[in-house]
Design a protein around this motif. Structure first.
Motif, PDB file in Angstrom:
ATOM      1  N   LEU A 132       0.833  -1.198   0.000  1.00  0.00           N
ATOM      2  CA  LEU A 132       0.000   0.000   0.000  1.00  0.00           C
ATOM      3  C   LEU A 132       0.871   1.253   0.000  1.00  0.00           C
ATOM      4  O   LEU A 132       0.656   2.192  -0.778  1.00  0.00           O
ATOM      5  CB  LEU A 132      -0.931  -0.011   1.214  1.00  0.00           C
ATOM      6  N   VAL A 133       1.856   1.268   0.894  1.00  0.00           N
ATOM      7  CA  VAL A 133       2.755   2.424   1.003  1.00  0.00           C
ATOM      8  C   VAL A 133       3.504   2.640  -0.306  1.00  0.00           C
ATOM      9  O   VAL A 133       3.623   3.772  -0.791  1.00  0.00           O
ATOM     10  CB  VAL A 133       3.739   2.228   2.165  1.00  0.00           C
ATOM     11  N   GLU A 134       3.977   1.563  -0.880  1.00  0.00           N
ATOM     12  CA  GLU A 134       4.719   1.658  -2.147  1.00  0.00           C
ATOM     13  C   GLU A 134       3.880   2.327  -3.226  1.00  0.00           C
ATOM     14  O   GLU A 134       4.363   3.198  -3.968  1.00  0.00           O
ATOM     15  CB  GLU A 134       5.132   0.249  -2.596  1.00  0.00           C
ATOM     16  N   ILE A 135       2.594   1.945  -3.312  1.00  0.00           N
ATOM     17  CA  ILE A 135       1.716   2.502  -4.337  1.00  0.00           C
ATOM     18  C   ILE A 135       1.428   3.977  -4.064  1.00  0.00           C
ATOM     19  O   ILE A 135       1.494   4.816  -4.971  1.00  0.00           O
ATOM     20  CB  ILE A 135       0.403   1.699  -4.404  1.00  0.00           C
ATOM     21  N   VAL A 136       1.089   4.304  -2.813  1.00  0.00           N
ATOM     22  CA  VAL A 136       0.762   5.695  -2.482  1.00  0.00           C
ATOM     23  C   VAL A 136       1.967   6.605  -2.720  1.00  0.00           C
ATOM     24  O   VAL A 136       1.833   7.697  -3.304  1.00  0.00           O
ATOM     25  CB  VAL A 136       0.277   5.808  -1.023  1.00  0.00           C
ATOM     26  N   VAL A 137       3.143   6.163  -2.294  1.00  0.00           N
ATOM     27  CA  VAL A 137       4.345   6.966  -2.509  1.00  0.00           C
ATOM     28  C   VAL A 137       4.620   7.127  -3.996  1.00  0.00           C
ATOM     29  O   VAL A 137       4.996   8.209  -4.470  1.00  0.00           O
ATOM     30  CB  VAL A 137       5.563   6.339  -1.793  1.00  0.00           C
ATOM     31  N   ASP A 138       4.396   6.067  -4.765  1.00  0.00           N
ATOM     32  CA  ASP A 138       4.603   6.132  -6.208  1.00  0.00           C
ATOM     33  C   ASP A 138       3.673   7.153  -6.851  1.00  0.00           C
ATOM     34  O   ASP A 138       4.072   7.915  -7.743  1.00  0.00           O
ATOM     35  CB  ASP A 138       4.382   4.758  -6.825  1.00  0.00           C
ATOM     36  N   VAL A 139       2.409   7.202  -6.396  1.00  0.00           N
ATOM     37  CA  VAL A 139       1.453   8.177  -6.935  1.00  0.00           C
ATOM     38  C   VAL A 139       1.899   9.594  -6.594  1.00  0.00           C
ATOM     39  O   VAL A 139       1.821  10.509  -7.429  1.00  0.00           O
ATOM     40  CB  VAL A 139       0.033   7.902  -6.400  1.00  0.00           C
ATOM     41  N   VAL A 140       2.387   9.799  -5.362  1.00  0.00           N
ATOM     42  CA  VAL A 140       2.857  11.132  -4.976  1.00  0.00           C
ATOM     43  C   VAL A 140       4.084  11.524  -5.793  1.00  0.00           C
ATOM     44  O   VAL A 140       4.212  12.676  -6.245  1.00  0.00           O
ATOM     45  CB  VAL A 140       3.181  11.176  -3.471  1.00  0.00           C
ATOM     46  N   GLU A 141       4.984  10.578  -5.995  1.00  0.00           N
ATOM     47  CA  GLU A 141       6.225  10.877  -6.706  1.00  0.00           C
ATOM     48  C   GLU A 141       6.002  11.099  -8.199  1.00  0.00           C
ATOM     49  O   GLU A 141       6.628  11.973  -8.809  1.00  0.00           O
ATOM     50  CB  GLU A 141       7.224   9.731  -6.522  1.00  0.00           C
ATOM     51  N   SER A 142       5.106  10.320  -8.801  1.00  0.00           N
ATOM     52  CA  SER A 142       4.973  10.336 -10.256  1.00  0.00           C
ATOM     53  C   SER A 142       3.581  10.674 -10.752  1.00  0.00           C
ATOM     54  O   SER A 142       3.397  10.971 -11.935  1.00  0.00           O
ATOM     55  CB  SER A 142       5.379   8.961 -10.830  1.00  0.00           C
ATOM     56  N   GLY A 143       2.583  10.602  -9.864  1.00  0.00           N
ATOM     57  CA  GLY A 143       1.211  10.831 -10.295  1.00  0.00           C
ATOM     58  C   GLY A 143       0.679   9.629 -11.054  1.00  0.00           C
ATOM     59  O   GLY A 143       1.415   8.706 -11.396  1.00  0.00           O
ATOM     60  N   THR A 144      -0.630   9.613 -11.305  1.00  0.00           N
ATOM     61  CA  THR A 144      -1.192   8.594 -12.179  1.00  0.00           C
ATOM     62  C   THR A 144      -1.049   9.082 -13.612  1.00  0.00           C
ATOM     63  O   THR A 144      -0.935  10.278 -13.869  1.00  0.00           O
ATOM     64  CB  THR A 144      -2.678   8.342 -11.846  1.00  0.00           C
TER      65      THR A 144
END
Length: 311
Positions: free
Chosen positions: A244-256
């Motif tokens: 979950l954390v990996e996905i949320v951080v990825d969205v913050v870093e790169s956006g959808t």
């Protein structure tokens, strides 16, 4: 539609509820990231944060989010240490389940103080910092995330006050994000994970005393509480907090890919399925009641004409 966001180098992440579960997973991930993130880890007691390293990039804070004064003090401590807040993770919370008629006013008000007022007050403080303080040290803006659940859009039996807090934050974030000047570059997001492999269902869930009138097998609360017992025993099938954390951080870093930072981020097929099912039922019901709804104004149109673009 949400817009793109660029996370600055050495970003400051402020995470609440970091003593265990999802909050702890965020804290462990961010404090060990090779990207040099700085972390403000908040919990009711700092002794619960001994798992974190004593580092110049980690600030451990005692915070009761139900206290507006404590929130202001914690945010001020974060500014003193790091000068800015780039991402806020509103994660502190618990569940209150049981029969609505058996839930006391005190129990209901306490859950609202934490899940709604605490998160709302911290969100406003973070927005102020992102607008007024972050620009002093470079990048303008930031991201504010509320760790919710599909229960922010779909209410189930046996938790009306809990679901009311989630619905309230959904409306608060949707309304608040539309007030923000795009030039501020501030983005609000509601994360909606389904079941996660933590002890949340046991450690952070309060079940009220049952009301005798609702013990009848036809009352749906009994089914929900039974399914939750099954879920507690089947969490090995749920997603992990680390994923979950990996996905949320990825969205913050790169956006959808399509919308950057989305207003809502369902996580897990169980979350998506529940939300999709509810939306389909609502759309079907809207079609069925159109003849009645149309009779209210008829050919005169709607007083809300022009508001659709803001939806």
């Amino acid at each position: 539609m949400a817009s793109k966001y660029s996370l600055p180098p050495n970003a400051v992440w402020f995470v609440t509820g970091t003593s265990s579960g999802i909050g702890r997973a965020f804290a462990e991930f961010l404090s060990t990231s090779p990207k040099g993130y700085r972390l403000v880890a908040a919990a009711r007691k700092t002794s619960a944060l001994d798992y974190l390293p004593n580092s110049q990039n980690v600030l451990k804070l005692a915070l009761d989010v139900a206290s507006p004064t404590a929130i202001k003090n914690a945010v001020q401590d974060a500014i003193k240490s790091f000068g800015r807040i780039d991402v806020l993770i509103n994660n502190a919370g618990y569940s209150l389940l049981g029969d609505t008629e058996a839930t006391t006013d005190e129990q209901a008000r306490v859950v609202f103080e934490t899940l709604f007022w605490g998160a709302a007050n911290l969100t406003k403080e973070a927005v102020r910092v992102m607008r007024e303080e972050n620009s002093k040290s470079g990048t303008v803006g930031g991201v504010v995330i509320y760790m919710s659940s599909p229960g922010g859009r779909v209410a189930l039996p046996g938790g009306s006050y809990y679901f009311a807090t989630r619905f309230a934050m959904n409306g608060f974030y949707e309304g608040f994000t539309k007030e923000l000047n795009p030039d501020w570059n501030i983005h609000l997001m509601i994360a909606e994970p389904g079941f996660v492999r933590t002890d949340y269902l046991t450690r952070s869930t309060i079940v009220t005393e049952r009301h005798p009138a609702y013990l009848d097998a036809k009352c749906a609360t009994n089914q929900v509480l039974g399914m939750l017992d099954q879920a507690r025993n089947g969490l090995d099938l749920a997603g992990t907090p680390e994923k979950l954390v990996e996905i949320v951080v990825d969205v913050v870093e790169s956006g959808t890919e399509e919308v950057g930072i989305p207003l809502r981020l369902p996580l897990g097929l169980d979350s998506l399925s529940l939300i999709d099912s509810s939306l389909k039922k609502q759309l079907k019901e809207n079609e069925l009641i159109k003849p009645f709804a149309g009779r209210f104004f008829g050919s005169q149109g709607s007083a809300f004409e022009g508001f659709d673009d803001m939806a």
